[in-house]
Write an enzyme that holds these catalytic residues in place. Structure first.
Site, PDB file in Angstrom:
ATOM      1  CG  ASP A  79      -1.957   1.041   1.242  1.00  0.00           C
ATOM      2  OD1 ASP A  79      -2.380   1.455   0.154  1.00  0.00           O
ATOM      3  OD2 ASP A  79      -2.384   1.453   2.346  1.00  0.00           O
ATOM      4  CG  HIS A  80      -0.455   4.909   0.045  1.00  0.00           C
ATOM      5  ND1 HIS A  80      -0.791   5.910  -0.842  1.00  0.00           N
ATOM      6  CD2 HIS A  80      -1.596   4.576   0.698  1.00  0.00           C
ATOM      7  CE1 HIS A  80      -2.081   6.183  -0.731  1.00  0.00           C
ATOM      8  NE2 HIS A  80      -2.590   5.384   0.195  1.00  0.00           N
ATOM      9  CG  ASP A 101       0.880   7.702  -3.456  1.00  0.00           C
ATOM     10  OD1 ASP A 101       0.649   8.528  -4.368  1.00  0.00           O
ATOM     11  OD2 ASP A 101       0.537   7.889  -2.269  1.00  0.00           O
ATOM     12  CG  HIS A 175      -5.038   8.760   3.348  1.00  0.00           C
ATOM     13  ND1 HIS A 175      -5.188   7.416   3.109  1.00  0.00           N
ATOM     14  CD2 HIS A 175      -4.570   9.295   2.185  1.00  0.00           C
ATOM     15  CE1 HIS A 175      -4.806   7.145   1.868  1.00  0.00           C
ATOM     16  NE2 HIS A 175      -4.435   8.269   1.288  1.00  0.00           N
ATOM     17  N   GLY A 176      -6.997   8.838   7.308  1.00  0.00           N
ATOM     18  CA  GLY A 176      -7.064   9.119   8.726  1.00  0.00           C
ATOM     19  C   GLY A 176      -8.474   9.121   9.284  1.00  0.00           C
ATOM     20  CG  HIS A 206      -6.190   4.476  -1.492  1.00  0.00           C
ATOM     21  ND1 HIS A 206      -5.096   3.930  -0.876  1.00  0.00           N
ATOM     22  CD2 HIS A 206      -6.235   3.919  -2.738  1.00  0.00           C
ATOM     23  CE1 HIS A 206      -4.498   3.091  -1.709  1.00  0.00           C
ATOM     24  NE2 HIS A 206      -5.176   3.071  -2.842  1.00  0.00           N
TER      25      HIS A 206
END
Length: 305
Positions: A79-80, A101, A175-176, A206
């Site tokens: 991931d990323h 990414d 994100h987060g 995402h």
């Protein structure tokens, strides 16, 4: 043997999505495995660069290999990945797919880097996910201050020039744990235009954790400080799956919240406990319950293996 591309194609035709569930320890991986086995659901076990470093590549591969023997419809994914080198390393370790990414780069630089990763990965039989546009938020090695939505025409050019197998799009997720301050919405108009230009192409969301208020409240009740956290409502994710070509939805924050809520409760209410199995075991069960709900009620991937 059915590979990840098979399930992406099946997901587009039958309108379900694979969960991409991040793990950074044995308990979270066990919970993901149990949820997938119980529901016979294909899934992606995702590892960030920092999680790979934390667990070490050797242990990560050993645990993932054990899981894949029990669940051949589970796939290991980076991931990323922020560089060609980390993506190459993951491919060489035996990852089924990698995400490169390059979203912080210029459009042409992103194309060049993503194409380089795709060329190498495809020779080794691994799939590649690219990203165009940027999601606001902070999570592991991702730190972006504002959203930059994916431009549909550029998405078409990006896919055609890079040869990637799936595309992570920016349509309003982030994100987060702090995804929204006001209205919780997604740009389905952008998603529809991308699909018009790239028919039947696998798309990825995402930053799609739902941030269950009950989990946040539980964390705060037992000493945490997570205020005003908001995630993506289930209804929006269900629409993305049922009416669009979203075949992969990432969950990381939700898994962290579920584990943390249980750990905090056990340690706060049982101050004499010091066996990690007591609190991590409870956390494992909480993650499994959370993911079972996602598989059944959001991803619709139950019994799709």
């Amino acid at each position: 043997m059915k590979d990840l591309r098979y399930y992406f194609n099946k997901a587009i035709k039958q309108h379900f999505a694979l969960g991409a569930f991040n793990f950074s320890n044995m308990e979270s991986l066990q919970a993901i495995t149990n949820a997938c086995k119980t529901n016979k659901s294909p899934a992606i076990i995702a590892v960030s660069e920092s999680a790979l470093e934390y667990m070490t590549p050797q242990l990560t591969i050993a645990m993932a290999s054990a899981v894949k023997k029990a669940c051949p419809y589970v796939f290991l994914h980076l991931d990323h990945g922020k560089s060609y080198e980390i993506c190459k390393k993951a491919v060489d370790l035996g990852f089924d797919s990698v995400m490169i990414d390059g979203s912080s780069l210029s459009f042409q630089e992103n194309i060049a880097l993503t194409k380089k990763v795709a060329n190498y990965a495809h020779k080794k039989g691994a799939l590649v996910e690219g990203e165009l546009g940027q999601l606001k938020g902070v999570e592991d090695n991702v730190n972006v201050q504002e959203n930059h939505y994916t431009e549909p025409l550029k998405a078409k050019e990006f896919v055609e020039k890079t040869g990637i197998d799936s595309l992570a799009v920016a349509i309003g997720t982030s994100h987060g744990a702090y995804k929204y301050q006001g209205l919780q919405t997604l740009r389905f108009d952008i998603l529809s235009e991308i699909e018009r230009l790239l028919p039947n192409f696998p798309l990825v969301l995402h930053g799609a954790s739902s941030v269950d208020k009950n989990l946040v409240d539980k964390i705060n009740k037992f000493g945490g400080e997570i205020k005003n956290a908001q995630g993506v409502p289930h209804e929006l994710l269900m629409k993305a799956v049922k009416q669009h070509n979203v075949v992969k939805i990432n969950s990381d924050t939700d898994i962290r919240l579920a584990m943390t809520a249980e750990v905090r409760e056990v340690l706060k209410t049982n101050p004499k406990k010091f066996d990690a199995r007591d609190y991590l075991g409870n956390g494992r069960l909480a993650i499994e319950k959370l993911l079972t709900d996602k598989i059944i009620n959001v991803l619709f991937s139950v019994n799709k293996a």
